[in-house]
Design a protein around this motif. Structure first.
Motif, PDB file in Angstrom:
ATOM      1  N   HIS A 260       0.861  -1.180   0.000  1.00  0.00           N
ATOM      2  CA  HIS A 260       0.000   0.000   0.000  1.00  0.00           C
ATOM      3  C   HIS A 260       0.900   1.232   0.000  1.00  0.00           C
ATOM      4  CE1 HIS A 260      -3.704  -2.259   0.757  1.00  0.00           C
ATOM      5  NE2 HIS A 260      -2.981  -3.019   1.550  1.00  0.00           N
ATOM      6  N   PHE A 261       0.361   2.338  -0.490  1.00  0.00           N
ATOM      7  CA  PHE A 261       1.156   3.561  -0.601  1.00  0.00           C
ATOM      8  C   PHE A 261       0.409   4.754   0.017  1.00  0.00           C
ATOM      9  CE2 PHE A 261       2.112   0.721  -4.127  1.00  0.00           C
ATOM     10  CZ  PHE A 261       3.488   0.555  -3.973  1.00  0.00           C
ATOM     11  N   PRO A 262       0.202   4.712   1.338  1.00  0.00           N
ATOM     12  CA  PRO A 262      -0.473   5.842   1.996  1.00  0.00           C
ATOM     13  C   PRO A 262       0.495   7.010   2.185  1.00  0.00           C
ATOM     14  CG  PRO A 262       0.185   4.238   3.630  1.00  0.00           C
ATOM     15  CD  PRO A 262       0.575   3.652   2.282  1.00  0.00           C
ATOM     16  N   ARG A 263      -0.047   8.193   2.246  1.00  0.00           N
ATOM     17  CA  ARG A 263       0.778   9.358   2.544  1.00  0.00           C
ATOM     18  C   ARG A 263      -0.100  10.459   3.146  1.00  0.00           C
ATOM     19  NH1 ARG A 263       2.407  12.365  -3.140  1.00  0.00           N
ATOM     20  NH2 ARG A 263       0.321  12.637  -3.996  1.00  0.00           N
ATOM     21  N   ARG A 264       0.564  11.379   3.804  1.00  0.00           N
ATOM     22  CA  ARG A 264      -0.111  12.518   4.393  1.00  0.00           C
ATOM     23  C   ARG A 264       0.255  13.803   3.661  1.00  0.00           C
ATOM     24  NH1 ARG A 264       0.205  12.029  11.020  1.00  0.00           N
ATOM     25  NH2 ARG A 264      -1.402  10.417  11.257  1.00  0.00           N
ATOM     26  N   PHE A 265      -0.653  14.743   3.733  1.00  0.00           N
ATOM     27  CA  PHE A 265      -0.379  16.099   3.261  1.00  0.00           C
ATOM     28  C   PHE A 265      -0.037  16.958   4.478  1.00  0.00           C
ATOM     29  CE2 PHE A 265      -3.499  14.447   0.146  1.00  0.00           C
ATOM     30  CZ  PHE A 265      -2.728  14.535  -0.997  1.00  0.00           C
ATOM     31  N   TYR A 266       0.907  17.866   4.295  1.00  0.00           N
ATOM     32  CA  TYR A 266       1.367  18.692   5.417  1.00  0.00           C
ATOM     33  C   TYR A 266       1.332  20.170   5.049  1.00  0.00           C
ATOM     34  CZ  TYR A 266       3.196  14.497   7.691  1.00  0.00           C
ATOM     35  OH  TYR A 266       3.316  13.271   8.297  1.00  0.00           O
ATOM     36  N   ARG A 267       1.033  20.981   6.063  1.00  0.00           N
ATOM     37  CA  ARG A 267       1.204  22.419   5.929  1.00  0.00           C
ATOM     38  C   ARG A 267       2.530  22.807   6.570  1.00  0.00           C
ATOM     39  NH1 ARG A 267      -1.124  27.530   9.008  1.00  0.00           N
ATOM     40  NH2 ARG A 267       0.198  26.570  10.589  1.00  0.00           N
ATOM     41  N   LEU A 268       3.305  23.630   5.878  1.00  0.00           N
ATOM     42  CA  LEU A 268       4.615  24.053   6.365  1.00  0.00           C
ATOM     43  C   LEU A 268       4.582  25.533   6.733  1.00  0.00           C
ATOM     44  CD1 LEU A 268       6.926  22.375   3.672  1.00  0.00           C
ATOM     45  CD2 LEU A 268       5.921  21.361   5.732  1.00  0.00           C
ATOM     46  N   LEU A 269       5.164  25.842   7.896  1.00  0.00           N
ATOM     47  CA  LEU A 269       5.244  27.226   8.359  1.00  0.00           C
ATOM     48  C   LEU A 269       6.579  27.406   9.067  1.00  0.00           C
ATOM     49  CD1 LEU A 269       3.357  29.788   8.526  1.00  0.00           C
ATOM     50  CD2 LEU A 269       2.842  29.059  10.864  1.00  0.00           C
ATOM     51  N   HIS A 270       7.276  28.485   8.741  1.00  0.00           N
ATOM     52  CA  HIS A 270       8.534  28.761   9.429  1.00  0.00           C
ATOM     53  C   HIS A 270       8.246  28.987  10.904  1.00  0.00           C
ATOM     54  CE1 HIS A 270      12.341  30.600  10.546  1.00  0.00           C
ATOM     55  NE2 HIS A 270      12.835  30.238   9.358  1.00  0.00           N
ATOM     56  N   ARG A 271       9.099  28.436  11.753  1.00  0.00           N
ATOM     57  CA  ARG A 271       8.830  28.510  13.192  1.00  0.00           C
ATOM     58  C   ARG A 271       8.791  29.941  13.711  1.00  0.00           C
ATOM     59  NH1 ARG A 271      14.651  26.229  15.406  1.00  0.00           N
ATOM     60  NH2 ARG A 271      15.864  28.104  14.951  1.00  0.00           N
ATOM     61  N   ASP A 272       9.419  30.881  12.998  1.00  0.00           N
ATOM     62  CA  ASP A 272       9.407  32.282  13.425  1.00  0.00           C
ATOM     63  C   ASP A 272       8.358  33.105  12.686  1.00  0.00           C
ATOM     64  OD1 ASP A 272      11.524  31.812  15.165  1.00  0.00           O
ATOM     65  OD2 ASP A 272      13.021  32.246  13.635  1.00  0.00           O
ATOM     66  N   LYS A 273       7.564  32.455  11.841  1.00  0.00           N
ATOM     67  CA  LYS A 273       6.581  33.175  11.038  1.00  0.00           C
ATOM     68  C   LYS A 273       5.310  33.411  11.836  1.00  0.00           C
ATOM     69  CE  LYS A 273       4.849  34.848   7.172  1.00  0.00           C
ATOM     70  NZ  LYS A 273       5.406  36.062   6.562  1.00  0.00           N
ATOM     71  N   TYR A 274       4.831  34.649  11.823  1.00  0.00           N
ATOM     72  CA  TYR A 274       3.560  34.973  12.473  1.00  0.00           C
ATOM     73  C   TYR A 274       2.416  34.555  11.553  1.00  0.00           C
ATOM     74  CZ  TYR A 274      -0.359  37.681  14.213  1.00  0.00           C
ATOM     75  OH  TYR A 274      -1.599  38.064  14.673  1.00  0.00           O
ATOM     76  N   GLU A 275       1.514  33.730  12.061  1.00  0.00           N
ATOM     77  CA  GLU A 275       0.388  33.246  11.260  1.00  0.00           C
ATOM     78  C   GLU A 275      -0.765  34.247  11.339  1.00  0.00           C
ATOM     79  OE1 GLU A 275      -2.406  29.275  10.640  1.00  0.00           O
ATOM     80  OE2 GLU A 275      -1.211  29.508  12.466  1.00  0.00           O
ATOM     81  N   THR A 276      -1.032  34.908  10.231  1.00  0.00           N
ATOM     82  CA  THR A 276      -2.112  35.886  10.189  1.00  0.00           C
ATOM     83  C   THR A 276      -3.461  35.183  10.089  1.00  0.00           C
ATOM     84  OG1 THR A 276      -2.053  36.036   7.782  1.00  0.00           O
ATOM     85  CG2 THR A 276      -0.599  37.524   9.011  1.00  0.00           C
TER      86      THR A 276
END
Length: 292
Positions: A260-276
């Motif tokens: 089987h070939f399962p996979r996940r999708f990820y959101r990437l954010l720089h650790r110092d980035k302010y999330e608006t």
């Protein structure tokens, strides 16, 4: 020591180019350089090395960035609680091919329809390139397939899928499930190195990957789909990428009984980035689609 000096330092730590940071903060390059020099004088040590007229974050700067980043994020979060944030501004979003081509387009339209004051620039590249762009501050956030290895990027799972092996040969696909070993000698069409789709497939193969007949490699999923119309070709792809072809019976799923070939999708954010707030809202929208 001023709040502005600290903000500019963190911006330079992410993107060590005075001109770019000056443009982002609507300042002159001289003002940015002066603010950095004043901060270094305040703390009593250099935070950047000057190499061939380039700024390179040194050990002192990295230590300060690691400690200061979360504090500044908490400050912005606290201010946001009181004054709220308008849904306006500009986001630069990057996504790997499957997400960029087959998931994002309708979400982008829906988001802009709801929030016309938020401008969005998009970049499409493979997962490795998107990760690098988030690391160096070129992207506000990224969306990729598969896990990433980075000391400065935070990755959060936002969805999952199971990739499938496909062929354009209906008779071949209709037969009983195959053992993977019997398919390795076929003409396999893969994405380029660095692609999340490729990485998931090869990781799923495990030790069998060394015997795989990689016939051709492509930078684009659409190219893979076109060449799949040739005889004896196979590929492993995301269901999102081949939904129309499956519906119109141009491609067919080939069942295998041992892998089987399962996979996940990820959101990437720089650790110092302010999330608006726009970034948070957009992330919620894409997560909702991926988890339907």
């Amino acid at each position: 020591m001023t709040f502005r000096q600290l903000e500019l330092f963190l911006a330079l730590a992410r993107t060590p180019h005075v001109r770019k940071v000056a443009e982002q903060h609507f300042l002159t390059q001289a003002a940015v350089s002066s603010a950095l020099k004043e901060l270094e004088n305040e703390v009593g040590i250099p935070l950047f090395d000057r190499l061939n007229r380039r700024l390179v974050l040194n050990e002192n700067g990295r230590a300060l960035s690691e400690r200061l980043g979360p504090i500044m994020q908490q400050f912005h979060d606290t201010i946001g609680l009181f004054k709220g944030e308008r849904m306006s501004g500009h986001m630069h979003i990057g996504a790997s091919a499957t997400i960029a081509d087959y998931v994002l387009p309708q979400i982008l339209y829906h988001f802009r329809d709801l929030y016309p004051d938020v401008a969005i620039t998009t970049t499409s590249a493979n997962s490795s390139e998107i990760t690098q762009s988030v690391e160096n501050g070129k992207l506000d956030m990224g969306f990729v397939e598969g896990e990433v290895q980075s000391t400065v990027v935070m990755s959060a799972p936002i969805g999952e899928e199971e990739m499938v092996i496909v062929s354009s040969d209906a008779d071949f696909a209709r037969k009983n499930p195959y053992k993977m070993a019997s398919l390795l000698s076929k003409r396999w069409l893969l994405r380029e190195p660095g692609s999340g789709t490729r990485d998931t497939f090869l990781q799923g193969l495990g030790d069998q990957a060394v015997n795989l007949n990689v016939f051709l490699e492509f930078d684009h999923t659409e190219s893979v789909k076109r060449v799949l119309q040739n005889p004896d070709t196979l590929s492993c792809m995301s269901p999102y990428a081949i939904e129309p072809e499956l519906f119109h019976k141009k491609l067919f799923i080939v069942k295998v009984k041992d892998l089987h070939f399962p996979r996940r999708f990820y959101r990437l954010l720089h650790r110092d980035k302010y999330e608006t707030r726009p970034m948070e809202t957009f992330s919620q929208m894409i997560q909702a689609i991926l988890n339907k």
